[in-house]
Scaffold this motif. Structure first.
Motif, PDB file in Angstrom:
ATOM      1  N   SER A 101       0.820  -1.220   0.000  1.00  0.00           N
ATOM      2  CA  SER A 101       0.000   0.000   0.000  1.00  0.00           C
ATOM      3  C   SER A 101       0.850   1.265   0.000  1.00  0.00           C
ATOM      4  O   SER A 101       0.336   2.357  -0.250  1.00  0.00           O
ATOM      5  CB  SER A 101      -0.912   0.024   1.227  1.00  0.00           C
ATOM      6  N   GLY A 102       2.141   1.140   0.287  1.00  0.00           N
ATOM      7  CA  GLY A 102       3.013   2.311   0.332  1.00  0.00           C
ATOM      8  C   GLY A 102       3.143   2.914   1.716  1.00  0.00           C
ATOM      9  O   GLY A 102       3.846   3.895   1.905  1.00  0.00           O
ATOM     10  N   THR A 103       2.469   2.344   2.684  1.00  0.00           N
ATOM     11  CA  THR A 103       2.510   2.864   4.045  1.00  0.00           C
ATOM     12  C   THR A 103       3.919   2.782   4.603  1.00  0.00           C
ATOM     13  O   THR A 103       4.604   1.775   4.439  1.00  0.00           O
ATOM     14  CB  THR A 103       1.546   2.070   4.957  1.00  0.00           C
ATOM     15  N   ASN A 104       4.344   3.862   5.253  1.00  0.00           N
ATOM     16  CA  ASN A 104       5.646   3.865   5.910  1.00  0.00           C
ATOM     17  C   ASN A 104       5.493   4.447   7.317  1.00  0.00           C
ATOM     18  O   ASN A 104       4.529   5.142   7.624  1.00  0.00           O
ATOM     19  CB  ASN A 104       6.694   4.617   5.088  1.00  0.00           C
ATOM     20  N   LEU A 105       6.452   4.154   8.151  1.00  0.00           N
ATOM     21  CA  LEU A 105       6.373   4.506   9.573  1.00  0.00           C
ATOM     22  C   LEU A 105       6.301   6.016   9.793  1.00  0.00           C
ATOM     23  O   LEU A 105       5.464   6.495  10.553  1.00  0.00           O
ATOM     24  CB  LEU A 105       7.583   3.906  10.293  1.00  0.00           C
ATOM     25  N   LEU A 106       7.150   6.762   9.120  1.00  0.00           N
ATOM     26  CA  LEU A 106       7.148   8.211   9.303  1.00  0.00           C
ATOM     27  C   LEU A 106       5.845   8.825   8.803  1.00  0.00           C
ATOM     28  O   LEU A 106       5.296   9.744   9.423  1.00  0.00           O
ATOM     29  CB  LEU A 106       8.349   8.823   8.581  1.00  0.00           C
ATOM     30  N   GLY A 107       5.328   8.288   7.701  1.00  0.00           N
ATOM     31  CA  GLY A 107       4.068   8.781   7.153  1.00  0.00           C
ATOM     32  C   GLY A 107       2.888   8.560   8.083  1.00  0.00           C
ATOM     33  O   GLY A 107       1.971   9.391   8.141  1.00  0.00           O
ATOM     34  N   LEU A 108       2.896   7.460   8.834  1.00  0.00           N
ATOM     35  CA  LEU A 108       1.808   7.225   9.788  1.00  0.00           C
ATOM     36  C   LEU A 108       1.747   8.317  10.841  1.00  0.00           C
ATOM     37  O   LEU A 108       0.668   8.815  11.177  1.00  0.00           O
ATOM     38  CB  LEU A 108       1.979   5.864  10.477  1.00  0.00           C
ATOM     39  N   LEU A 109       2.906   8.709  11.365  1.00  0.00           N
ATOM     40  CA  LEU A 109       2.912   9.748  12.401  1.00  0.00           C
ATOM     41  C   LEU A 109       2.570  11.109  11.809  1.00  0.00           C
ATOM     42  O   LEU A 109       1.874  11.907  12.439  1.00  0.00           O
ATOM     43  CB  LEU A 109       4.255   9.783  13.127  1.00  0.00           C
ATOM     44  N   GLU A 110       3.022  11.361  10.602  1.00  0.00           N
ATOM     45  CA  GLU A 110       2.659  12.607   9.919  1.00  0.00           C
ATOM     46  C   GLU A 110       1.138  12.667   9.735  1.00  0.00           C
ATOM     47  O   GLU A 110       0.511  13.689   9.985  1.00  0.00           O
ATOM     48  CB  GLU A 110       3.371  12.690   8.566  1.00  0.00           C
ATOM     49  N   HIS A 111       0.549  11.560   9.312  1.00  0.00           N
ATOM     50  CA  HIS A 111      -0.900  11.496   9.142  1.00  0.00           C
ATOM     51  C   HIS A 111      -1.622  11.772  10.463  1.00  0.00           C
ATOM     52  O   HIS A 111      -2.565  12.569  10.511  1.00  0.00           O
ATOM     53  CB  HIS A 111      -1.297  10.127   8.594  1.00  0.00           C
ATOM     54  N   LEU A 112      -1.177  11.129  11.539  1.00  0.00           N
ATOM     55  CA  LEU A 112      -1.840  11.339  12.830  1.00  0.00           C
ATOM     56  C   LEU A 112      -1.715  12.783  13.307  1.00  0.00           C
ATOM     57  O   LEU A 112      -2.618  13.292  13.983  1.00  0.00           O
ATOM     58  CB  LEU A 112      -1.293  10.371  13.880  1.00  0.00           C
ATOM     59  N   THR A 113      -0.647  13.450  12.951  1.00  0.00           N
ATOM     60  CA  THR A 113      -0.511  14.874  13.278  1.00  0.00           C
ATOM     61  C   THR A 113      -1.634  15.657  12.611  1.00  0.00           C
ATOM     62  O   THR A 113      -2.283  16.503  13.235  1.00  0.00           O
ATOM     63  CB  THR A 113       0.861  15.400  12.828  1.00  0.00           C
ATOM     64  N   HIS A 114      -1.898  15.350  11.353  1.00  0.00           N
ATOM     65  CA  HIS A 114      -2.973  16.039  10.629  1.00  0.00           C
ATOM     66  C   HIS A 114      -4.351  15.687  11.186  1.00  0.00           C
ATOM     67  O   HIS A 114      -5.234  16.554  11.262  1.00  0.00           O
ATOM     68  CB  HIS A 114      -2.902  15.710   9.131  1.00  0.00           C
ATOM     69  N   VAL A 115      -4.550  14.445  11.572  1.00  0.00           N
ATOM     70  CA  VAL A 115      -5.842  14.040  12.131  1.00  0.00           C
ATOM     71  C   VAL A 115      -6.081  14.768  13.462  1.00  0.00           C
ATOM     72  O   VAL A 115      -7.182  15.250  13.726  1.00  0.00           O
ATOM     73  CB  VAL A 115      -5.946  12.512  12.310  1.00  0.00           C
ATOM     74  N   GLU A 116      -5.066  14.845  14.308  1.00  0.00           N
ATOM     75  CA  GLU A 116      -5.185  15.583  15.577  1.00  0.00           C
ATOM     76  C   GLU A 116      -5.541  17.051  15.304  1.00  0.00           C
ATOM     77  O   GLU A 116      -6.425  17.612  15.947  1.00  0.00           O
ATOM     78  CB  GLU A 116      -3.870  15.520  16.368  1.00  0.00           C
TER      79      GLU A 116
END
Length: 166
Positions: A56-71
């Motif tokens: 899917s292209g998911t990477n560890l750093l991208g997950l935390l970046e995404h959660l920053t935006h969701v917050e």
């Protein structure tokens, strides 16, 4: 590939013991998950931290970046127009940058929550064009979102360097 028994084995941190109120329980579990995912990203090696480990292209750093935006979207009312792009950290941002930005966003979100006495009441929103969710719904949503991505992060970090545990 290193195995967890040889490298990076951490003991699991048990879920928090929270106060008796619903608000204390919800916030306690959310903070537990926030801490868990930040710790999972912290110290992860470059470039593997931003390298897709799954189709899917998911990477560890991208997950935390995404959660920053969701917050920011959930608790601070910031608009996000391209959700798929939130799963990518900027090329110049390293692990420390993304973790710091996430933790700063969590602190800002917690200041908003500190001013919310009624779980059934709406979150304060700087955007009047969009209805605000209740504090309860926002907390439950963030617990689900952070928990789901923390599970992804567990797997991705183990694939990167064998680190396991919370």
């Amino acid at each position: 590939m290193p195995t967890a028994s040889r490298r990076g084995r951490r003991s699991d941190t048990p879920p928090p013991r929270t106060g008796g109120s619903e608000a204390e329980t919800l916030r306690g579990f959310l903070d537990y998950l926030r801490t868990s995912i930040a710790a999972k990203v912290e110290g992860a090696p470059e470039p593997q931290v931003r390298t897709a480990q799954v189709p899917s292209g998911t990477n560890l750093l991208g997950l935390l970046e995404h959660l920053t935006h969701v917050e920011r979207s959930t608790f601070l009312g910031e608009a996000v127009t391209d959700w798929p792009s939130t799963f990518r950290a900027a090329p110049g941002d390293g692990v420390a940058d993304v973790v710091t930005r996430y933790r700063e966003t969590v602190e800002r979100a917690n200041r908003v929550l500190d001013g919310c006495a009624d779980l059934g009441g709406p979150l304060p929103r700087p955007r009047p064009d969009r209805p605000a969710p209740s504090v309860r719904r926002a907390l439950v949503h963030m617990i689900e979102e952070t928990g789901r991505h923390a599970g992804h992060a567990d797997i991705l970090r183990e694939l990167i360097d064998g680190t396991t545990g919370r």
